[in-house]
Motif scaffolding. Sequence first.
Motif, mmCIF file in Angstrom:
data_model
loop_
_atom_site.group_PDB
_atom_site.id
_atom_site.type_symbol
_atom_site.label_atom_id
_atom_site.label_comp_id
_atom_site.label_asym_id
_atom_site.label_seq_id
_atom_site.Cartn_x
_atom_site.Cartn_y
_atom_site.Cartn_z
ATOM 1 N N VAL A 1 0.871 -1.427 0.043
ATOM 2 C CA VAL A 1 0.306 -0.038 0.068
ATOM 3 C C VAL A 1 1.168 1.450 0.492
ATOM 4 O O VAL A 1 0.393 2.524 -0.398
ATOM 5 N N PHE A 2 1.834 1.435 0.871
ATOM 6 C CA PHE A 2 2.718 2.747 1.047
ATOM 7 C C PHE A 2 3.364 3.087 -0.330
ATOM 8 O O PHE A 2 3.432 4.574 -0.960
ATOM 9 N N PRO A 3 4.168 1.855 -0.931
ATOM 10 C CA PRO A 3 5.276 2.433 -2.264
ATOM 11 C C PRO A 3 4.097 2.839 -3.485
ATOM 12 O O PRO A 3 4.623 3.350 -4.019
ATOM 13 N N ILE A 4 3.046 2.597 -3.450
ATOM 14 C CA ILE A 4 2.311 2.810 -4.846
ATOM 15 C C ILE A 4 1.545 3.828 -4.028
ATOM 16 O O ILE A 4 1.222 5.231 -4.853
ATOM 17 N N TYR A 5 1.105 4.320 -2.715
ATOM 18 C CA TYR A 5 0.557 5.586 -2.007
ATOM 19 C C TYR A 5 1.549 6.875 -2.146
ATOM 20 O O TYR A 5 1.135 8.082 -3.194
ATOM 21 N N TYR A 6 2.963 6.271 -2.477
ATOM 22 C CA TYR A 6 3.961 7.054 -2.570
ATOM 23 C C TYR A 6 3.969 7.363 -3.878
ATOM 24 O O TYR A 6 4.091 8.779 -3.785
ATOM 25 N N ALA A 7 4.542 6.596 -4.561
ATOM 26 C CA ALA A 7 4.422 6.793 -6.138
ATOM 27 C C ALA A 7 2.702 7.718 -6.866
ATOM 28 O O ALA A 7 3.674 8.103 -7.313
ATOM 29 N N GLY A 8 1.580 7.490 -6.427
ATOM 30 C CA GLY A 8 0.921 8.196 -6.957
ATOM 31 C C GLY A 8 1.209 9.191 -6.445
ATOM 32 O O GLY A 8 0.643 10.267 -6.944
ATOM 33 N N LEU A 9 0.708 9.496 -4.999
ATOM 34 C CA LEU A 9 1.230 10.313 -4.408
ATOM 35 C C LEU A 9 2.261 11.853 -4.797
ATOM 36 O O LEU A 9 1.697 12.751 -5.193
ATOM 37 N N THR A 10 3.365 10.962 -5.229
ATOM 38 C CA THR A 10 4.210 12.263 -5.624
ATOM 39 C C THR A 10 4.522 12.490 -7.426
ATOM 40 O O THR A 10 4.915 13.691 -7.945
ATOM 41 N N LEU B 1 2.821 7.559 9.382
ATOM 42 C CA LEU B 1 1.990 8.565 8.324
ATOM 43 C C LEU B 1 0.943 9.233 7.985
ATOM 44 O O LEU B 1 1.049 9.268 6.818
ATOM 45 N N TYR B 2 -0.179 8.389 8.391
ATOM 46 C CA TYR B 2 -1.094 9.070 8.074
ATOM 47 C C TYR B 2 -1.865 11.027 8.238
ATOM 48 O O TYR B 2 -2.247 10.447 7.058
ATOM 49 N N PHE B 3 -0.007 11.484 8.579
ATOM 50 C CA PHE B 3 -0.363 12.532 8.013
ATOM 51 C C PHE B 3 0.160 13.009 6.803
ATOM 52 O O PHE B 3 0.483 14.111 6.355
ATOM 53 N N PHE B 4 1.390 11.814 6.100
ATOM 54 C CA PHE B 4 1.847 12.366 4.843
ATOM 55 C C PHE B 4 0.320 12.131 3.396
ATOM 56 O O PHE B 4 0.050 11.314 3.413
ATOM 57 N N THR B 5 -0.178 13.764 3.755
ATOM 58 C CA THR B 5 -0.929 14.124 2.202
ATOM 59 C C THR B 5 -0.638 14.495 1.327
ATOM 60 O O THR B 5 -1.475 14.672 0.831
ATOM 61 N N PHE C 1 8.960 9.999 8.726
ATOM 62 C CA PHE C 1 8.464 8.408 9.260
ATOM 63 C C PHE C 1 8.720 7.021 8.605
ATOM 64 O O PHE C 1 8.521 5.398 9.207
ATOM 65 N N THR C 2 8.632 7.277 7.519
ATOM 66 C CA THR C 2 9.502 5.853 6.147
ATOM 67 C C THR C 2 10.552 6.108 6.766
ATOM 68 O O THR C 2 11.514 4.477 7.248
ATOM 69 N N ILE C 3 11.449 6.546 7.326
ATOM 70 C CA ILE C 3 12.878 5.915 7.588
ATOM 71 C C ILE C 3 12.686 5.722 9.222
ATOM 72 O O ILE C 3 13.394 4.633 9.611
ATOM 73 N N LEU D 1 -5.604 5.335 6.301
ATOM 74 C CA LEU D 1 -6.725 4.651 7.711
ATOM 75 C C LEU D 1 -5.503 3.172 8.129
ATOM 76 O O LEU D 1 -5.216 2.601 9.027
ATOM 77 N N SER D 2 -5.130 2.801 7.134
ATOM 78 C CA SER D 2 -4.388 1.371 6.301
ATOM 79 C C SER D 2 -3.461 1.650 7.337
ATOM 80 O O SER D 2 -2.860 0.565 8.340
ATOM 81 N N PHE D 3 -2.901 2.644 7.266
ATOM 82 C CA PHE D 3 -1.269 3.042 7.799
ATOM 83 C C PHE D 3 -1.334 2.786 9.963
ATOM 84 O O PHE D 3 -0.617 2.255 10.189
ATOM 85 N N VAL D 4 -2.370 3.336 9.701
ATOM 86 C CA VAL D 4 -2.520 3.613 11.038
ATOM 87 C C VAL D 4 -3.370 1.614 11.977
ATOM 88 O O VAL D 4 -2.756 1.731 12.984
#
Length: 435
Positions: free
Chosen positions: A31-40, A111-115, A126-128, A196-199
């Motif tokens: 989820v997060f890598p795909i979320y990160y790639a899509g957001l950036t 990571l919830y707050f990375f929007t 917070f990834t680190i 929500l998934s990150f939480v």
Amino acid sequence: MLKIGDKKLINAWAFYDWANSVYSLVISTAVFPIYYAGLTASEGFANTEGKITFLDTLWNPTTLYNYAMAFSFLVVAFISPMLSGIADYAGNKKKFLKGFCLLGALSVMSLYFFTGKETLWVGILFTILASIGFWGSIVFYNAYLPEVALPEQQDNASAKGFMLGYLGSILLLLLCLVLIETEVFGFYDKQFGSQLSFVLVGLWWLGFAQITYAKLPNEEKKEIPKDNYFAKGLKEIKKVAKELFAYRELKIFLISFFLWSIGVQTIILMAGIFGTILGLETLNLIGTILLVQFVGIIGAFLFSRLSNKIGNIKTLKITIAIWGLVCFIGFNLTKDTPNIEIYFYILGALIGLVMGAIQSLARSTYSKMLPKTEDNASYFSFFDVTEKIALVVGMVTFGILNSMISIQSSVLALAVFFLAAFISLSTIKKTKYVK
């Protein structure tokens, strides 16, 4: 207190894989890598060349992510030997395990707050920290293996941990998919579902870890003046280093482990982003990752049984050969490949077959090769540092080749490391518990 070899103790130890593997799947891979790639890549985040700004510097988003992860691995590689030396001397491995687990779980939830663009620093920071928490806890978790299972039980115990981890992470990932792909609290928002998934990952990890903590043996604590902690830790790790390098087979195994870890861990971490670059839809990517987990359960079980019949070294060589095949298939995949989804599913099935197998066998093989000692955390810190340095080399190599040539060239380069690992592993002679 449960004794070494007790099934209840082994099951409780293995259950930490159930707790923390949701980080590996949801945060590191799915989820997060795909979320990160899509957001950036979204409008307003990246410039016309697809670059993003971080610390007043323009970055390729994938390269920035690679370097952030590589930095976290360097931190763990730097601090874990010292901390493990202190843990062995003071008898408080459980305290360090709990501390890193807490750091990782809270960081994942943050990571919830990375929007968006303004909170990119939150995502990177917070990834680190989550990565440091996860990999730091693994050092002390792995160190308990020779204390909970007898040598002849360790292959199956290690495999059980990975199997539980795959099963638990599959269940949570499916729940996360429900949050991402359906209405949440009366409205449909993929980004909010991902947040929500990150939480959920952090709560799952921290909550289920309590089951492991309750059963792990309490160590005999020593009274150490506070100003001597680091001196004693350094002395402990120096002693273990001297012992370790006196064993030929252990040295060769760590070299081979280093080489194949460059390939294995880089592929695991970059699989989601690789699929995104190839143009696969999010559901196809998630479906492939789920397939990897399902097949991983079967692979971990089958290869642990195979190792009982033909030995750990021969079994590891088979898995390494399959990993090499994975690299060649990945190299030949492009956006223009017909039926790319089918080939990606085949690739996922192959990865799943050997992913848990090579990781669980690496852990149990190293454990069985150790001399009889009370310094298990220190010995496993060398195992962990080897893997972290391999991750740094893998992520940096992948990032450089991706930015200079193509992501396919990065995948092919990993095959060279698997070949070198196969050759190195072939020079190991039989030992008492490993053949």
